[in-house]
Design a protein around this motif. Sequence first.
Motif, PDB file in Angstrom:
ATOM      1  N   TYR A 106      20.210  87.777  33.667  1.00  0.00           N
ATOM      2  CA  TYR A 106      20.573  86.502  34.293  1.00  0.00           C
ATOM      3  C   TYR A 106      19.858  85.400  32.604  1.00  0.00           C
ATOM      4  O   TYR A 106      19.385  84.508  33.719  1.00  0.00           O
ATOM      5  CB  TYR A 106      20.933  86.035  35.406  1.00  0.00           C
ATOM      6  N   TYR A 148      28.195  84.457  48.183  1.00  0.00           N
ATOM      7  CA  TYR A 148      29.328  84.568  47.675  1.00  0.00           C
ATOM      8  C   TYR A 148      29.427  84.004  45.922  1.00  0.00           C
ATOM      9  O   TYR A 148      29.231  85.215  45.068  1.00  0.00           O
ATOM     10  CB  TYR A 148      30.595  83.571  47.657  1.00  0.00           C
ATOM     11  N   ALA A 149      28.038  83.757  45.495  1.00  0.00           N
ATOM     12  CA  ALA A 149      27.907  83.080  44.128  1.00  0.00           C
ATOM     13  C   ALA A 149      27.294  84.425  43.575  1.00  0.00           C
ATOM     14  O   ALA A 149      27.698  84.576  42.177  1.00  0.00           O
ATOM     15  CB  ALA A 149      26.986  81.919  44.019  1.00  0.00           C
ATOM     16  N   LEU A 150      26.377  84.413  44.034  1.00  0.00           N
ATOM     17  CA  LEU A 150      25.515  85.850  43.771  1.00  0.00           C
ATOM     18  C   LEU A 150      26.126  87.099  43.656  1.00  0.00           C
ATOM     19  O   LEU A 150      25.815  87.602  42.934  1.00  0.00           O
ATOM     20  CB  LEU A 150      23.663  85.679  44.356  1.00  0.00           C
ATOM     21  N   GLY A 152      29.628  87.122  43.661  1.00  0.00           N
ATOM     22  CA  GLY A 152      30.311  87.311  42.757  1.00  0.00           C
ATOM     23  C   GLY A 152      30.196  87.679  40.975  1.00  0.00           C
ATOM     24  O   GLY A 152      31.131  87.859  40.176  1.00  0.00           O
ATOM     25  N   MET A 153      28.583  87.722  41.024  1.00  0.00           N
ATOM     26  CA  MET A 153      28.254  88.011  39.246  1.00  0.00           C
ATOM     27  C   MET A 153      28.076  89.378  38.700  1.00  0.00           C
ATOM     28  O   MET A 153      27.747  89.870  37.905  1.00  0.00           O
ATOM     29  CB  MET A 153      26.888  86.903  39.099  1.00  0.00           C
ATOM     30  N   GLY A 156      31.956  94.850  37.478  1.00  0.00           N
ATOM     31  CA  GLY A 156      33.562  95.352  37.966  1.00  0.00           C
ATOM     32  C   GLY A 156      34.251  94.658  38.453  1.00  0.00           C
ATOM     33  O   GLY A 156      34.636  93.684  38.517  1.00  0.00           O
ATOM     34  N   SER A 159      33.864  90.871  41.897  1.00  0.00           N
ATOM     35  CA  SER A 159      34.155  88.860  41.998  1.00  0.00           C
ATOM     36  C   SER A 159      35.391  89.245  43.474  1.00  0.00           C
ATOM     37  O   SER A 159      35.273  88.599  43.607  1.00  0.00           O
ATOM     38  CB  SER A 159      34.979  88.857  40.545  1.00  0.00           C
ATOM     39  N   SER A 162      33.283  89.496  46.017  1.00  0.00           N
ATOM     40  CA  SER A 162      33.088  88.778  46.646  1.00  0.00           C
ATOM     41  C   SER A 162      34.278  88.076  47.629  1.00  0.00           C
ATOM     42  O   SER A 162      33.750  86.762  47.771  1.00  0.00           O
ATOM     43  CB  SER A 162      32.126  87.595  45.679  1.00  0.00           C
TER      44      SER A 162
ATOM     45  N   LEU B 109      35.526  82.310  41.915  1.00  0.00           N
ATOM     46  CA  LEU B 109      36.017  83.282  42.345  1.00  0.00           C
ATOM     47  C   LEU B 109      37.713  83.434  41.629  1.00  0.00           C
ATOM     48  O   LEU B 109      37.628  84.871  40.623  1.00  0.00           O
ATOM     49  CB  LEU B 109      35.951  83.494  43.681  1.00  0.00           C
ATOM     50  N   LYS B 112      37.594  83.356  37.765  1.00  0.00           N
ATOM     51  CA  LYS B 112      37.226  84.997  37.401  1.00  0.00           C
ATOM     52  C   LYS B 112      37.769  86.044  37.447  1.00  0.00           C
ATOM     53  O   LYS B 112      38.005  87.135  36.697  1.00  0.00           O
ATOM     54  CB  LYS B 112      35.550  85.133  38.132  1.00  0.00           C
ATOM     55  N   GLN B 116      39.877  88.697  34.601  1.00  0.00           N
ATOM     56  CA  GLN B 116      39.572  89.635  34.430  1.00  0.00           C
ATOM     57  C   GLN B 116      40.630  91.174  34.931  1.00  0.00           C
ATOM     58  O   GLN B 116      40.545  91.619  33.802  1.00  0.00           O
ATOM     59  CB  GLN B 116      38.677  90.446  36.070  1.00  0.00           C
TER      60      GLN B 116
ATOM     61  N   PHE C  83      27.350  78.810  37.584  1.00  0.00           N
ATOM     62  CA  PHE C  83      26.421  80.019  37.975  1.00  0.00           C
ATOM     63  C   PHE C  83      27.807  80.947  37.853  1.00  0.00           C
ATOM     64  O   PHE C  83      27.487  82.296  36.790  1.00  0.00           O
ATOM     65  CB  PHE C  83      25.917  80.723  39.228  1.00  0.00           C
ATOM     66  N   LEU C  84      28.746  81.167  38.435  1.00  0.00           N
ATOM     67  CA  LEU C  84      29.744  82.138  38.636  1.00  0.00           C
ATOM     68  C   LEU C  84      30.914  82.345  37.325  1.00  0.00           C
ATOM     69  O   LEU C  84      31.040  83.008  36.565  1.00  0.00           O
ATOM     70  CB  LEU C  84      30.947  81.888  39.987  1.00  0.00           C
TER      71      LEU C  84
END
Lengths: 502, 132, 276, 491
Positions: A106, A148-150, A152-153, A156, A159, A162, B109, B112, B116, C83-84
């Motif tokens: 990161y 969720y944010a952490l 989701g990163m 594969g 996301s 999450s 999300l 995202k 993907q 962040f995402l």
Amino acid sequence: MTAHYSALLIVVPLVVAFMVTIAGWIDKRWCFPLSAAALLATFLASVGVLAEVQQNGVVEYFMAGWEPPVGINLRVDHLNGIVLVAIAAVALLNLLGTRPIVEKTYADRLGAFYTLYILLVTGLLGITATGDAFNLYVLIEIAALTGYALIGMGPGRASLSSLNYLFMGTVGASLYLLGVGYLYLATGTLNMVDLAARLPEIYDSRLVLSAFILCLAGLCLKMGFFPLHAWLPNAYAHAPSPVSSLVAPLVTKVMIYVMVRVMLTVFTPVFAFERLQLGGSMVWLAVIAIVAGSFLALSTRRLKRMLTFIIVAEVGYMVGGFWLGNRAGISGAILHIVNDAAMTFCVFLAAAAIQQRNEGETIDDLQGLFAKMPVTMAVFVVGGLSIIGVPPTCGFFSKWYLISGGLAAGHYGFVAALLFSSLINLVLFFRIFEIAFFEPFTDHHGGHGHGGEGVHGVAIEEAPLQMLVVMVTAAVMLFALGLYAGDIVEGFVTHVIPAGIL
Amino acid sequence: MEAILSSFLTKYNYWVFIGLVMIGLYALIAKRNLVKKIIGMNIAQTAVILFYVSIGAKQGSTIPILDSSHGHDAHHAVQAIDYINPLPHVLMLTAIVVSVATLGVALALAIKVYQQYGTLEEDEIQAQIDKT
Amino acid sequence: MRALALITVLMVGGLLFYGLPDFPDWGDPVSPASTHLSPFYIEQGAADTHAPNVVTAVLAYYRGYDTMFEAAVIFSAGLACFFLLRTFQQKSEETRLYRHIPTGVTLRIEEGGKTPAGSEEFEPIDSHWVPYDMIINMTCRLIVPFVQLFALYVIAHGHYSPGGGFQGGVLFGAAIILFAISHDLRSVFRRLQEKAVMFLSAVGVLIYAGTGVVCLVLGGNFLDYSFLAGMLGVDAVMARSHGILIIEIGVGLAVMAVMVMLYYNLSSAGRHDEGL
Amino acid sequence: MEPIYSFKPLAAILVSLIAAPFIFGSRSPNVREGWTFLAALIKFALVGSMLPAVLAGQEFSYTLARVLPGLSLTLRVDAFGMLFALVSSSLWIVTSAYSIGYMRGLDEHAQNRYFTCFAISLSATLGVAFAGNLLTLYLFYEMLSLATYPLVAHHQDREARTSGRKYLLYTVGASIGLVLPAMLMVYHLTGDLAFAPQGVLAGHATRTTVAVLLFMFVFGFAKAAVMPLHSWLPAAMVAPTPVSALLHAVAVVKVGVFSIFRTLSGIFGTDLLADLNLGVWVTAVASVTILTGSLIALSQDNLKRRLAFSTIAQLSYIVLGVGLLSAKGLTGGMIHIAMHAFGKITLFFCAGAIFVATGKKNISEMTGLGRRMPITMGAFFIGALSVIGLPPTGGFLSKWYLALGSLEANQWPILVVLLTSSLLNAFYFLPVVYKAFFCTEQESLFTGPRKEPPRWCLVPPVITAVCSVVLFFYPQPFLKLARMAAAALGG
């Protein structure tokens, strides 16, 4: 300042979290030291609070100086005291240990990562320390959103996993919020102790029963109690390694703590165990959770996924132990919250180190790892033994309490499930050890190729030193927690359980 | 029947909230489109807000902003019965913020996921996952 | 899936209905919720804080701890979106698009082509068709300052009327988003950079938490604004009133910044180009 | 008498544990073996230093940590534990020497790991010997299972892996599945797990419960290889021979029977078992294992497998000893731990030496071997005599006591079992020796001059064989310790 320890342990990381964001835009090098300093301070404060609890009993802190029910209070007793220390310790260790991975992965959003990380920890600490039922909800959401944010990163499917976690988590939190709303409707208060004082008059009300079930259902969803676990394996398995070694040990455990807290403090054992007689069916559900979790773990060959299914089973341990409703069972459940946090951390951190070194993620990719990463694997073995329940690691002792609780309650199904799951864990872990130890195997007797010094046959490619130190610390903790299990139970856990419970 | 009817008449707010929760939950679980799921989630959260705000209501009372505005002339005492319960409003301010925050993260999300897989239909995403 | 959904929904609904008979009637003035705690707030709130708006008093003072985390929640959401979604990669330089500002004509330059001279008149754009409507443009330009002014009023007047940091912050953020919708993201970036937004959001929440810490340092409990009295040179009640104002400003800043940040990231999927 | 509170028992256990990382980290074989010998000698010295006091009726104890309320990890050295500790720590020295010869002779891989695990296993063995309560015993028991797993699977081929799995599944599986719940049940019933001379269970449980617990323990300690949980032992013979020698003739399997012995005498109490008439069931199970084991041994051609089945049968002698519930029987069982250890380890050493010198594993290929390796086969003969139970070897004494015990307990069938088994033992051992020495030139598969195995492989079996003989004439201190222990149990 000692009087403010309980507030500081939440405020310090919170304030520092915002500073880390700012630091992230000015000079990224400050992010890590700031975060580490904050979590260290938190850890020290949590130890301070625990020491104070040990000396003077319950520590209360009134936010804005208003006593409950008017204001919000922090209320630390022996139960959340040890959970606080566990959270702070795991968070700090994980922060230190995963730094090499985080700074590599990161680099462009370091400030955001560490901010979210600390906020997640703050949320968990806040959940644990608070004495207010609604405040609990807000903090659950903090911990959840950052989680969720952490998660989701991750790579594969992270996301999507999450997002599913977000749906489930929101439903769980909303159910809990509804439960609190029903309680508020029935009593007009939100403070846990005040609720406990006002509830007994209206135990017969349908409101209280539905509130109880709503809270319980919401929390079961949040903790991933079978069959409400569907979000858990995907979310934790696809999460980035440094995150999964934080959320997997802590989040479900904190939710179990919340269940224990709500049942013991808000509804009181009188309602939860005696009036409802729910215990039996909850324990049977836990039995199903344990067995199902074990089978699911057997059915996958992906390392992290397998570990997450073990968590599903372990959640069954704790829920079942608690609902046995006797002293040994509840002690076991509470002890297991701490122990499971430690041992899950241990194995997930080792898994993180492994995955960082070799790209594969199935257990078949672990060939020859004992020679390549001896320390990491040694830590993994210790963690595995603890999960299996081999003395003197801590996993044995919580299992001991849980089983004696099952025996005392005459609930042999639960005892059998625990033993069964231990055996399955044995198979699971030795399957891995075998591959990591012996493969690539050769069909020769005498091993003439290795010239007697197999250890030096393969170049050692260990994880970064920082990670190793943390991992070894974690492994040593497993033994320490085991050897002091008796003191932990006598010193802390027994004070938690109301005198009425035998 | 009459009991139900009178229950409906005296508590219709609560009936509505339960209906909304059910609608939201149904959408959240049954719909296969991620955005629809998000909308369902939001409906359920809003329903909870309606529930809380309903708790605060008091017949014959007004909003909890005191009449004797600048507070200094405290000689005419404030009667609690004149004002509705402020606490649920406070709580719901928090809950609204939480639901907005959740919505924001959910949308992020979803974007995202769309980046993907190129779709927001769960079935199609699942098909892509199964393929690999 | 539908069957599962139906079963779940019916179970939850049934559970919720099960409690219904014991609900107090809607608007019942003697329900526990209205008699236990709320009278205290209504009767004491104004006297304690000089804020006739009891909701503000409870929100920012009695339950200020909750509200602080509320601000933290919104902050986390903004940060989570960043962040995402945020991508820092440079776009490939194969084809570039420019708009001639005076005429609105779009130029497409293939790989290797030259950038149009006189860059004052051209601006880089990201998609072939960019809505550009002078009427909407001008109208929004006119509205935005008033919305912002109103937002400031809502923040400042939270003590006396419905309003406060959250509402005002959202309004302020909405003004900026309105500008962004009517123009494009790039024009907003020229006025309010991503970095500034991040700073503001963090600073906003930091003002809140920092106020609490100051109270703590001055000898009170966390968020006990009455201990600010000495520093502000007023009595304890007034100090609380000021304390509420300070944290409302912090919340306003944070909410505004986060709203904008959410829009920045969601509308451009993290690329920070022109956006929608 | 108050036990002496001393650090010594812990030190004796820790010695090899502390040495383990040094052994693992050693860069050269000599350094590694130096550490091993050093640890072995210190360990033996520490155990030996406690011997006089124990012989004088003293006990040592040490409490490590209070792991559960009312339950701590306690070490306690009494006569019986001393006996076992003495046997295993003394034989470790011999085995270490033998390991060097064997492992170097075959140029084995991963020797550091091998010696490390060996050291850890010895720690665990002593831990079991010195365990003051069932929990401590269980702890070291599990530790032993895990430490020996890499030894069993040492060769890392398919066969070794399968055997390793089987080994773990049987030993750990049974201990988690049977011993752990049984132990918890006992704790639940009595609130205590300490080994007391007359047990702790008396008066706390019904006959059915006691019977169920009894069987859970007897079968749960699967290391004792009581049938039907025996099949891991022949499988484990894929391990290098020193492992089979020390672990599967002395440490591991003896830990199994030791645990059963301890539990039956210290938790149940001989009186309780006698009152409830449960001893006879134990003897029955043991007898079946003795006879079946011996019969299967007859049919094995692989020497190590034959020895393994013989071990299975012999182990049950010890279980039989406790099942008899008489002082003589208990004494016999206990000294059989020592006598069988010396005899069987000699046999395994010889088997290994034969393999190192000739590469032969099967008995049918050993005709005429006596001429080639007379010293080795001579030692083998003495070892066989001891296991059969013929004078002038130590094995005779233990069988004698067991026989006396069965008479004392008025159990004639047991006497028959003992005699039959001895006969069977003779049937499967003596022909090996006979064919090795007394065969015609034509029959002999070996020609050429005498060629003994390397010195490191030859001396250890000779030493243990001599010990077996010496023990017949001078069975002290083992006999004294066993008598003291039996007297303490008051059977």
